[in-house]
Design a protein around this motif. Sequence first.
Motif, PDB file in Angstrom:
ATOM      1  N   ALA A   5     -31.476 -79.956  31.694  1.00  0.00           N
ATOM      2  CA  ALA A   5     -32.133 -81.309  32.009  1.00  0.00           C
ATOM      3  C   ALA A   5     -33.682 -81.426  31.812  1.00  0.00           C
ATOM      4  CB  ALA A   5     -31.651 -82.136  33.413  1.00  0.00           C
ATOM      5  N   SER A   6     -34.246 -80.356  32.541  1.00  0.00           N
ATOM      6  CA  SER A   6     -35.777 -80.283  32.511  1.00  0.00           C
ATOM      7  C   SER A   6     -36.129 -79.600  31.038  1.00  0.00           C
ATOM      8  CB  SER A   6     -36.251 -79.474  33.560  1.00  0.00           C
ATOM      9  OG  SER A   6     -35.713 -78.055  33.506  1.00  0.00           O
ATOM     10  N   GLY A   7     -35.491 -78.828  30.658  1.00  0.00           N
ATOM     11  CA  GLY A   7     -35.659 -78.452  29.055  1.00  0.00           C
ATOM     12  C   GLY A   7     -35.745 -79.459  28.112  1.00  0.00           C
ATOM     13  N   ASP A   8     -34.465 -80.424  28.315  1.00  0.00           N
ATOM     14  CA  ASP A   8     -34.200 -81.530  27.507  1.00  0.00           C
ATOM     15  C   ASP A   8     -35.514 -82.622  27.429  1.00  0.00           C
ATOM     16  OD1 ASP A   8     -32.883 -83.252  25.743  1.00  0.00           O
ATOM     17  OD2 ASP A   8     -32.726 -84.662  27.443  1.00  0.00           O
ATOM     18  N   VAL A   9     -36.018 -82.682  28.831  1.00  0.00           N
ATOM     19  CA  VAL A   9     -37.336 -83.695  28.899  1.00  0.00           C
ATOM     20  C   VAL A   9     -38.617 -82.912  28.135  1.00  0.00           C
ATOM     21  CG1 VAL A   9     -38.875 -84.412  30.597  1.00  0.00           C
ATOM     22  CG2 VAL A   9     -36.395 -84.557  30.962  1.00  0.00           C
ATOM     23  N   VAL A  10     -38.744 -81.738  28.129  1.00  0.00           N
ATOM     24  CA  VAL A  10     -39.791 -81.025  27.814  1.00  0.00           C
ATOM     25  C   VAL A  10     -39.712 -81.146  26.251  1.00  0.00           C
ATOM     26  CG1 VAL A  10     -41.122 -78.813  27.361  1.00  0.00           C
ATOM     27  CG2 VAL A  10     -40.287 -79.460  29.438  1.00  0.00           C
ATOM     28  N   ARG A  11     -38.523 -80.813  25.631  1.00  0.00           N
ATOM     29  CA  ARG A  11     -38.363 -81.138  24.118  1.00  0.00           C
ATOM     30  C   ARG A  11     -38.405 -82.304  23.829  1.00  0.00           C
ATOM     31  NH1 ARG A  11     -34.725 -77.001  25.677  1.00  0.00           N
ATOM     32  NH2 ARG A  11     -33.045 -78.474  26.161  1.00  0.00           N
ATOM     33  N   ARG A  12     -38.158 -83.458  24.398  1.00  0.00           N
ATOM     34  CA  ARG A  12     -38.400 -84.859  24.257  1.00  0.00           C
ATOM     35  C   ARG A  12     -39.849 -85.146  24.352  1.00  0.00           C
ATOM     36  NH1 ARG A  12     -34.307 -87.811  27.971  1.00  0.00           N
ATOM     37  NH2 ARG A  12     -35.227 -89.800  27.061  1.00  0.00           N
ATOM     38  N   LEU A  13     -40.246 -84.880  25.167  1.00  0.00           N
ATOM     39  CA  LEU A  13     -41.969 -85.068  25.071  1.00  0.00           C
ATOM     40  C   LEU A  13     -42.584 -84.401  23.927  1.00  0.00           C
ATOM     41  CD1 LEU A  13     -42.500 -84.496  28.960  1.00  0.00           C
ATOM     42  CD2 LEU A  13     -42.962 -86.564  27.782  1.00  0.00           C
ATOM     43  N   THR A  14     -42.212 -83.121  23.601  1.00  0.00           N
ATOM     44  CA  THR A  14     -43.140 -82.372  22.751  1.00  0.00           C
ATOM     45  C   THR A  14     -42.695 -83.128  21.414  1.00  0.00           C
ATOM     46  OG1 THR A  14     -42.770 -80.038  23.847  1.00  0.00           O
ATOM     47  CG2 THR A  14     -42.934 -80.152  21.466  1.00  0.00           C
ATOM     48  N   ALA A  15     -41.355 -83.701  21.098  1.00  0.00           N
ATOM     49  CA  ALA A  15     -40.983 -84.321  19.883  1.00  0.00           C
ATOM     50  C   ALA A  15     -41.908 -85.615  19.734  1.00  0.00           C
ATOM     51  CB  ALA A  15     -39.599 -84.669  19.795  1.00  0.00           C
ATOM     52  N   ARG A  16     -42.235 -86.033  20.920  1.00  0.00           N
ATOM     53  CA  ARG A  16     -42.924 -87.289  20.818  1.00  0.00           C
ATOM     54  C   ARG A  16     -44.461 -87.132  20.809  1.00  0.00           C
ATOM     55  NH1 ARG A  16     -39.666 -91.399  24.821  1.00  0.00           N
ATOM     56  NH2 ARG A  16     -41.676 -92.307  24.982  1.00  0.00           N
ATOM     57  N   GLY A  17     -44.893 -86.007  20.878  1.00  0.00           N
ATOM     58  CA  GLY A  17     -46.221 -85.764  21.046  1.00  0.00           C
ATOM     59  C   GLY A  17     -47.012 -86.072  22.347  1.00  0.00           C
ATOM     60  N   GLU A  18     -46.145 -86.001  23.418  1.00  0.00           N
ATOM     61  CA  GLU A  18     -46.773 -86.569  24.558  1.00  0.00           C
ATOM     62  C   GLU A  18     -46.645 -85.534  25.797  1.00  0.00           C
ATOM     63  OE1 GLU A  18     -45.177 -91.247  24.183  1.00  0.00           O
ATOM     64  OE2 GLU A  18     -44.037 -89.730  25.425  1.00  0.00           O
ATOM     65  N   THR A  19     -47.496 -85.499  26.863  1.00  0.00           N
ATOM     66  CA  THR A  19     -47.662 -84.645  27.932  1.00  0.00           C
ATOM     67  C   THR A  19     -47.537 -85.179  29.148  1.00  0.00           C
ATOM     68  OG1 THR A  19     -50.050 -84.989  27.996  1.00  0.00           O
ATOM     69  CG2 THR A  19     -49.377 -83.337  26.344  1.00  0.00           C
ATOM     70  N   VAL A  20     -47.196 -84.287  30.172  1.00  0.00           N
ATOM     71  CA  VAL A  20     -46.866 -84.764  31.307  1.00  0.00           C
ATOM     72  C   VAL A  20     -47.579 -83.704  32.399  1.00  0.00           C
ATOM     73  CG1 VAL A  20     -44.866 -83.023  31.664  1.00  0.00           C
ATOM     74  CG2 VAL A  20     -44.839 -85.194  32.983  1.00  0.00           C
ATOM     75  N   ALA A  21     -47.867 -84.344  33.699  1.00  0.00           N
ATOM     76  CA  ALA A  21     -48.674 -83.759  34.679  1.00  0.00           C
ATOM     77  C   ALA A  21     -47.930 -84.088  36.020  1.00  0.00           C
ATOM     78  CB  ALA A  21     -49.910 -84.150  34.903  1.00  0.00           C
ATOM     79  N   CYS A  22     -47.774 -83.184  37.078  1.00  0.00           N
ATOM     80  CA  CYS A  22     -47.192 -83.405  38.190  1.00  0.00           C
ATOM     81  C   CYS A  22     -48.138 -83.290  39.317  1.00  0.00           C
ATOM     82  CB  CYS A  22     -46.033 -82.231  38.400  1.00  0.00           C
ATOM     83  SG  CYS A  22     -44.962 -81.863  36.833  1.00  0.00           S
ATOM     84  N   ALA A  23     -47.970 -84.137  40.268  1.00  0.00           N
ATOM     85  CA  ALA A  23     -48.715 -84.376  41.528  1.00  0.00           C
ATOM     86  C   ALA A  23     -47.422 -84.127  42.425  1.00  0.00           C
ATOM     87  CB  ALA A  23     -49.245 -85.408  41.820  1.00  0.00           C
ATOM     88  N   GLU A  24     -47.764 -82.878  43.461  1.00  0.00           N
ATOM     89  CA  GLU A  24     -46.367 -82.466  44.278  1.00  0.00           C
ATOM     90  C   GLU A  24     -46.854 -82.469  45.700  1.00  0.00           C
ATOM     91  OE1 GLU A  24     -43.552 -79.591  42.664  1.00  0.00           O
ATOM     92  OE2 GLU A  24     -45.135 -79.552  41.012  1.00  0.00           O
ATOM     93  N   SER A  25     -46.040 -83.046  46.419  1.00  0.00           N
ATOM     94  CA  SER A  25     -46.417 -82.752  47.841  1.00  0.00           C
ATOM     95  C   SER A  25     -45.341 -81.982  48.380  1.00  0.00           C
ATOM     96  CB  SER A  25     -46.809 -83.947  48.729  1.00  0.00           C
ATOM     97  OG  SER A  25     -46.837 -83.792  50.209  1.00  0.00           O
ATOM     98  N   LEU A  26     -44.263 -82.467  48.919  1.00  0.00           N
ATOM     99  CA  LEU A  26     -43.190 -81.694  49.662  1.00  0.00           C
ATOM    100  C   LEU A  26     -42.376 -80.807  48.695  1.00  0.00           C
ATOM    101  CD1 LEU A  26     -39.676 -83.290  49.839  1.00  0.00           C
ATOM    102  CD2 LEU A  26     -41.565 -84.311  48.447  1.00  0.00           C
ATOM    103  N   THR A  27     -42.718 -80.816  47.382  1.00  0.00           N
ATOM    104  CA  THR A  27     -41.936 -79.742  46.558  1.00  0.00           C
ATOM    105  C   THR A  27     -42.785 -78.648  46.167  1.00  0.00           C
ATOM    106  OG1 THR A  27     -42.748 -81.132  44.755  1.00  0.00           O
ATOM    107  CG2 THR A  27     -40.447 -81.468  45.298  1.00  0.00           C
ATOM    108  N   GLY A  28     -44.038 -78.563  46.541  1.00  0.00           N
ATOM    109  CA  GLY A  28     -45.004 -77.702  46.458  1.00  0.00           C
ATOM    110  C   GLY A  28     -45.205 -76.745  45.253  1.00  0.00           C
TER     111      GLY A  28
END
Length: 156
Positions: A5-28
Amino acid sequence: MDQDASGDVVRRLTARGETVACAESLTGGLVTARLVDTPGASAAVRGGVIAYATPLKAALLGVDADLLAVRGAVDADVATQMATGVAARLGADWGLATTGVAGPDPQDGMPVGTVFVAVVGPSVVVVERLALEGDRAAVRHGAVDAVIALLARSLG
């Protein structure tokens, strides 16, 4: 949710030419780690900020300090501001955020298992409140699964 599922999200973002950043608290850092487990993730994943201590949510991510003082860190608006802040600070199209109570004790008047996950992106602002069950590890991993699933739905 599995690595597919996470790999699919990364591939979809890449295909769209978009990027993601994460703000994490409890997930560290678990969300960012899950995303970068995908080969080629560097094309889509900008990075992450672990703002575990409440004051860091304001200092590093731009979360309103008054909001934190009044409601605490376990809050829908805090999650949204974390996601917005990390996207802006790391220059990403999409921002993800996790904040909540993994246990063993309640925090900010919220019971263990209360988690907020948020996704902010082009024309998208969505936050979900979760009531996760299980031990500390189960709550943390459940939050990771939930925010990645929320991003997947937000991507359409």
